[in-house]
Design an enzyme around this catalytic site. Structure first.
Site, PDB file in Angstrom:
ATOM      1  N   SER A 114       0.852  -1.182   0.000  1.00  0.00           N
ATOM      2  CA  SER A 114       0.000   0.000   0.000  1.00  0.00           C
ATOM      3  C   SER A 114       0.886   1.229   0.000  1.00  0.00           C
ATOM      4  O   SER A 114       1.963   1.243   0.619  1.00  0.00           O
ATOM      5  CB  SER A 114      -0.898   0.007   1.243  1.00  0.00           C
ATOM      6  OG  SER A 114      -1.480   1.290   1.433  1.00  0.00           O
TER       7      SER A 114
ATOM      8  N   ARG B 258     -16.402  -7.954 -48.362  1.00  0.00           N
ATOM      9  CA  ARG B 258     -15.378  -7.386 -47.470  1.00  0.00           C
ATOM     10  C   ARG B 258     -16.061  -6.262 -46.711  1.00  0.00           C
ATOM     11  O   ARG B 258     -16.759  -5.443 -47.305  1.00  0.00           O
ATOM     12  CB  ARG B 258     -14.187  -6.841 -48.269  1.00  0.00           C
ATOM     13  CG  ARG B 258     -13.448  -7.851 -49.139  1.00  0.00           C
ATOM     14  CD  ARG B 258     -12.364  -8.590 -48.398  1.00  0.00           C
ATOM     15  NE  ARG B 258     -11.368  -7.693 -47.833  1.00  0.00           N
ATOM     16  CZ  ARG B 258     -10.430  -7.071 -48.546  1.00  0.00           C
ATOM     17  NH1 ARG B 258     -10.347  -7.245 -49.853  1.00  0.00           N
ATOM     18  NH2 ARG B 258      -9.564  -6.280 -47.960  1.00  0.00           N
TER      19      ARG B 258
END
Length: 401
Positions: A268, A308
């Protein structure tokens, strides 16, 4: 590679990186030129693998905008380098008969295969570890919890067996994946190859191209994106399994519970006494992010159009790259989590005693209904269930001979 916004990204190394993708695209172009030469279509083969450097990535990425994909500037650079080396024949024949999507999709399958191979390796290690946990702790009693509340007695071995099923599910789904080559030409008809080579030689080129790459042969799948969505679903299945384990470690590792903990907690920035469950947090993060990425790929598959697609194909590239890279990171973090996992059986037993009345209420009511006194234990077929999970995992748990 590394990322400030995705701690642990370095664990994936070069997998699914831009450099890996560029190398795979070049490899696909190289193998196609080789196949054309082998079938007497192109007059000259020259290896393309050493024509590029890392410096070319930024150039290709910038130039990709003009044509909408990185294959176009890649081909331009390859041709220019071949000409500079005096090989005009090879320069003229690079990429002929294919389209950009053929190279891009094929390269993504090559890089995805590497990422999946790495993930499967991690899963094998995890399955061995969790099989051991299930067996070792088969008789370690603890409270089973449903909807966050104590429910009935169970053992940590059975909890591990439940994890094990998720890991084996993921291993099976990943093992079933195929990585198809993409080869269709401009609109999926292969007309360009036939025009160059004639039908007989075109068929030979089509057969040999996937073999030269180690990919599966396939019909053109320009707007049929099952290969991508199956891949996304498979790696999301793995992330789901890891997320489920991480959630248990987070829940049972709370200060007031303390039944599980990570081997080495994270630091921490302000509280020196804390050992944060950092790996579990990061694994859970990956599990939360995977389904939306997979959903994007399914949306792209549903939005395909014509022969496509316009945009639906393009959105896949970075989405798949991100999803697979994060999968590899989560896989390696999960291996680290399971390798160092600490199980506090004393805390489990103590908590079970504290909630004794709650966890045996069902037993008492059922015993009364059956007309007998409650049995000494209320663990059902826990041993059978653990054995079934371990047996199912056996093919993955055995050390290679």
């Amino acid at each position: 590679m590394s990322s400030l916004t995705w701690p642990g990204d370095h664990r994936a190394g070069a997998l699914m990186s831009d450099g890996a993708l560029l190398d795979a695209m070049t490899h696909a172009e190289d193998r196609w030129l080789y196949v054309l030469t082998e079938h007497g279509v192109a007059p000259s083969y020259r290896s393309l693998r050493n024509l590029l450097s890392e410096d070319d990535i930024a150039v290709i990425a910038t130039q990709a905008e003009s044509g909408g994909n990185p294959v176009i500037p890649l081909v331009d650079i390859l041709r220019a380098r071949l000409r500079a080396a005096g090989d005009e024949d090879a320069a003229r024949w690079v990429h002929r008969g294919l389209t950009s999507q053929d190279i891009m999709d094929t390269a993504l399958m090559l890089t995805a295969r590497d990422a999946v191979t790495s993930t499967r390796s991690e899963l094998t290690v995890q399955i061995r570890r969790v099989s051991s946990l299930a067996d070792h702790y088969r008789h370690a009693p603890m409270a089973a919890r449903t909807l966050t509340r104590a429910a009935v007695p169970t053992t940590f071995g059975l909890k591990a067996a439940t994890w094990l099923h998720g890991l084996v599910d993921a291993a099976e789904v990943l093992a079933a994946l195929t990585f198809p080559v993409q080869m269709g030409g401009a609109a999926g008809t292969l007309s360009g190859v036939v025009e160059l080579a004639g039908q007989a030689r075109a068929r030979g080129c089509r057969a040999d191209f996937p073999v030269s790459l180690g990919l599966q042969p396939a019909a053109p799948w320009h707007t049929h994106r099952t290969a991508v969505t199956r891949l996304a679903d498979a790696v999301t299945c793995a992330s789901d399994a890891w997320g489920r384990i991480a959630n248990d470690v987070l829940a049972l590792g709370r200060s007031e519970i303390g039944e599980l903990s990570e081997g080495t907690g994270g630091a921490s920035s302000t509280m020196p006494h804390k050992a944060n469950p950092t790996l579990s947090v990061l694994i859970r993060r990956a599990a939360l992010s995977a389904p939306p990425l997979a959903a994007t790929l399914h949306t792209a598959a549903a939005e395909q159009v014509d022969e496509r697609a316009d945009g639906a194909w393009h959105v896949e590239w970075q989405t798949l790259q991100t999803l697979l890279r994060r999968t590899v990171v989560a896989a390696r973090q999960s291996t680290a989590l399971l390798s160092g996992l600490r199980v506090d059986t004393a805390a489990m037993s103590a908590r079970l005693v504290q909630v004794d009345d709650e966890v045996h209420s069902e037993q008492r009511s059922l015993a009364a209904l059956a007309g007998h006194e409650p049995a000494e234990t209320y663990l059902g077929l826990v041993d059978d269930l653990i054995d079934e999970a371990i047996t199912r995992a056996q093919p993955y748990s055995e050390e290679p001979s």
